[in-house]
Design a protein around this motif. Structure first.
Motif, PDB file in Angstrom:
ATOM      1  N   GLN A  27       0.803  -1.218   0.000  1.00  6.28           N
ATOM      2  CA  GLN A  27       0.000   0.000   0.000  1.00  6.28           C
ATOM      3  C   GLN A  27       0.843   1.279   0.000  1.00  6.28           C
ATOM      4  N   ALA A  28       1.905   1.331   0.785  1.00  3.05           N
ATOM      5  CA  ALA A  28       2.716   2.546   0.904  1.00  3.05           C
ATOM      6  C   ALA A  28       3.529   2.850  -0.349  1.00  3.05           C
ATOM      7  N   PHE A  29       3.654   1.886  -1.252  1.00  6.51           N
ATOM      8  CA  PHE A  29       4.517   2.044  -2.423  1.00  6.51           C
ATOM      9  C   PHE A  29       3.753   2.093  -3.739  1.00  6.51           C
ATOM     10  N   ILE A  30       2.433   2.234  -3.679  1.00  8.46           N
ATOM     11  CA  ILE A  30       1.619   2.203  -4.896  1.00  8.46           C
ATOM     12  C   ILE A  30       0.774   3.462  -4.991  1.00  8.46           C
ATOM     13  N   ASP A  31       0.802   4.097  -6.162  1.00  6.60           N
ATOM     14  CA  ASP A  31      -0.150   5.177  -6.389  1.00  6.60           C
ATOM     15  C   ASP A  31      -1.054   4.889  -7.588  1.00  6.60           C
ATOM     16  N   THR A  32      -0.770   3.812  -8.329  1.00  7.01           N
ATOM     17  CA  THR A  32      -1.625   3.445  -9.459  1.00  7.01           C
ATOM     18  C   THR A  32      -1.704   1.928  -9.613  1.00  7.01           C
ATOM     19  N   ILE A  33      -2.922   1.426  -9.722  1.00  5.08           N
ATOM     20  CA  ILE A  33      -3.173   0.033 -10.116  1.00  5.08           C
ATOM     21  C   ILE A  33      -4.108   0.136 -11.310  1.00  5.08           C
ATOM     22  N   THR A  36     -24.291 -20.087 -36.909  1.00  2.00           N
ATOM     23  CA  THR A  36     -24.374 -21.144 -37.924  1.00  2.00           C
ATOM     24  C   THR A  36     -24.948 -20.558 -39.210  1.00  2.00           C
ATOM     25  N   PHE A  37     -24.916 -21.329 -40.291  1.00  3.21           N
ATOM     26  CA  PHE A  37     -25.464 -20.871 -41.562  1.00  3.21           C
ATOM     27  C   PHE A  37     -26.952 -20.546 -41.453  1.00  3.21           C
ATOM     28  N   ALA A  38     -27.669 -21.196 -40.543  1.00  2.00           N
ATOM     29  CA  ALA A  38     -29.113 -20.984 -40.427  1.00  2.00           C
ATOM     30  C   ALA A  38     -29.464 -19.710 -39.652  1.00  2.00           C
ATOM     31  N   ASP A  39     -28.514 -19.103 -38.960  1.00  2.50           N
ATOM     32  CA  ASP A  39     -28.790 -17.913 -38.151  1.00  2.50           C
ATOM     33  C   ASP A  39     -28.931 -16.661 -39.016  1.00  2.50           C
ATOM     34  N   VAL A  40     -29.793 -15.748 -38.568  1.00  3.51           N
ATOM     35  CA  VAL A  40     -29.964 -14.478 -39.264  1.00  3.51           C
ATOM     36  C   VAL A  40     -29.087 -13.379 -38.663  1.00  3.51           C
ATOM     37  N   GLY A  41     -28.529 -13.642 -37.502  1.00  4.75           N
ATOM     38  CA  GLY A  41     -27.642 -12.691 -36.845  1.00  4.75           C
ATOM     39  C   GLY A  41     -26.530 -13.441 -36.125  1.00  4.75           C
ATOM     40  N   GLU A  42     -25.531 -12.710 -35.769  1.00  4.09           N
ATOM     41  CA  GLU A  42     -24.395 -13.311 -35.062  1.00  4.09           C
ATOM     42  C   GLU A  42     -24.837 -13.799 -33.680  1.00  4.09           C
ATOM     43  N   ARG A  43     -24.355 -14.975 -33.277  1.00  2.00           N
ATOM     44  CA  ARG A  43     -24.627 -15.514 -31.941  1.00  2.00           C
ATOM     45  C   ARG A  43     -23.299 -15.779 -31.245  1.00  2.00           C
ATOM     46  N   VAL A  44     -23.210 -15.371 -29.975  1.00  2.00           N
ATOM     47  CA  VAL A  44     -21.987 -15.558 -29.205  1.00  2.00           C
ATOM     48  C   VAL A  44     -22.316 -16.128 -27.831  1.00  2.00           C
ATOM     49  N   VAL A  45     -21.327 -16.813 -27.247  1.00  2.00           N
ATOM     50  CA  VAL A  45     -21.434 -17.318 -25.880  1.00  2.00           C
ATOM     51  C   VAL A  45     -20.123 -16.987 -25.163  1.00  2.00           C
ATOM     52  N   PRO A  46     -20.155 -16.915 -23.826  1.00  2.00           N
ATOM     53  CA  PRO A  46     -18.916 -16.634 -23.105  1.00  2.00           C
ATOM     54  C   PRO A  46     -17.996 -17.847 -23.105  1.00  2.00           C
ATOM     55  N   GLY A  47     -16.720 -17.589 -23.262  1.00  2.00           N
ATOM     56  CA  GLY A  47     -15.714 -18.651 -23.207  1.00  2.00           C
ATOM     57  C   GLY A  47     -15.027 -18.647 -21.852  1.00  2.00           C
ATOM     58  N   ILE A  48     -13.744 -18.962 -21.838  1.00  2.00           N
ATOM     59  CA  ILE A  48     -12.999 -19.009 -20.585  1.00  2.00           C
ATOM     60  C   ILE A  48     -12.576 -17.606 -20.155  1.00  2.00           C
ATOM     61  N   GLN A  49     -12.258 -17.480 -18.859  1.00  2.00           N
ATOM     62  CA  GLN A  49     -11.818 -16.187 -18.347  1.00  2.00           C
ATOM     63  C   GLN A  49     -10.439 -15.851 -18.898  1.00  2.00           C
ATOM     64  N   VAL A  50     -10.268 -14.606 -19.322  1.00  2.00           N
ATOM     65  CA  VAL A  50      -9.016 -14.129 -19.899  1.00  2.00           C
ATOM     66  C   VAL A  50      -8.110 -13.636 -18.776  1.00  2.00           C
ATOM     67  N   GLY A  51      -6.838 -13.979 -18.843  1.00  2.00           N
ATOM     68  CA  GLY A  51      -5.868 -13.474 -17.873  1.00  2.00           C
ATOM     69  C   GLY A  51      -5.468 -12.061 -18.239  1.00  2.00           C
ATOM     70  N   GLN A  52      -6.072 -11.086 -17.589  1.00  2.00           N
ATOM     71  CA  GLN A  52      -5.811  -9.692 -17.917  1.00  2.00           C
ATOM     72  C   GLN A  52      -4.427  -9.256 -17.469  1.00  2.00           C
ATOM     73  N   GLU A  53      -3.843  -8.334 -18.223  1.00  2.00           N
ATOM     74  CA  GLU A  53      -2.591  -7.707 -17.817  1.00  2.00           C
ATOM     75  C   GLU A  53      -2.914  -6.414 -17.099  1.00  2.00           C
ATOM     76  N   PHE A  54      -2.142  -6.095 -16.069  1.00  2.00           N
ATOM     77  CA  PHE A  54      -2.319  -4.835 -15.369  1.00  2.00           C
ATOM     78  C   PHE A  54      -0.967  -4.371 -14.847  1.00  2.00           C
ATOM     79  N   THR A  55      -0.893  -3.090 -14.507  1.00  2.00           N
ATOM     80  CA  THR A  55       0.348  -2.538 -13.978  1.00  2.00           C
ATOM     81  C   THR A  55       0.127  -2.012 -12.567  1.00  2.00           C
ATOM     82  N   VAL A  56       1.194  -2.072 -11.795  1.00  2.00           N
ATOM     83  CA  VAL A  56       1.245  -1.500 -10.457  1.00  2.00           C
ATOM     84  C   VAL A  56       2.436  -0.554 -10.473  1.00  2.00           C
ATOM     85  N   SER A  57       2.246   0.689 -10.014  1.00  2.00           N
ATOM     86  CA  SER A  57       3.355   1.629 -10.048  1.00  2.00           C
ATOM     87  C   SER A  57       3.269   2.619  -8.896  1.00  2.00           C
ATOM     88  N   GLY A  58       4.405   3.271  -8.651  1.00  2.00           N
ATOM     89  CA  GLY A  58       4.459   4.255  -7.580  1.00  2.00           C
ATOM     90  C   GLY A  58       5.883   4.695  -7.327  1.00  2.00           C
TER      91      GLY A  58
END
Length: 143
Positions: free
Chosen positions: A28-34, A48-70
């Motif tokens: 905590q004492a060494f961070i000013d931005t997360i 599919t070819f039979a669909d009239v619009g795009e269909r999507v479903v959620p996949g696996i959780q993405v490992g996000q990148e983030f920075t810590v600085s101070g």
């Protein structure tokens, strides 16, 4: 609606010993931005070819990148001691955006320490920045 300032109440802890989850060091004492801790999922196209619009479903959780600085510090629990030896290591992390008081939100996850760098300029503070990438899932709970 309560608003929280990052600098005052927020707590970020990281395991710098190597036994995940058993010895988290408060930075905590060494961070000013997360930047960028949260949840994101891959989007899978199931149209599919039979669909009239795009269909999507959620996949696996993405490992996000983030920075810590101070402000840089080479004290025993400072960023130089903690992050410089952890590059290329997966570590346990906890972030409490609104502090560690009862019923506050906590995010727990493992992250790969991708890089650590120190910067400085004339008449400026020496600063550090470390970039991490979430490995696995981010678990949200309350304290």
């Amino acid at each position: 609606m309560t608003k929280y300032k990052v600098g005052g109440a927020s707590v970020f802890k990281v395991d710098n010993v190597g036994t995940a989850g058993t010895s988290l060091t408060n930075q905590q004492a060494f961070i000013d931005t997360i930047d960028g801790v949260g949840k994101e999922f891959m989007i899978l196209d199931v149209t599919t070819f039979a669909d009239v619009g795009e269909r999507v479903v959620p996949g696996i959780q993405v490992g996000q990148e983030f920075t810590v600085s101070g402000p840089w510090d080479n004290a025993g629990t400072g960023p130089d001691e903690v992050y410089s030896s952890m590059v290329k290591t997966i570590t346990a992390c906890e972030w409490f955006p609104a502090g560690t008081a009862s019923s506050r939100r906590k995010y727990a996850f493992d992250a790969l320490v991708v890089n650590y760098q120190i910067t400085g300029a004339v008449k400026e503070l020496v600063r550090y920045e470390t970039r991490l990438k979430v490995s696995g899932t981010v678990t949200a709970s309350t304290v």
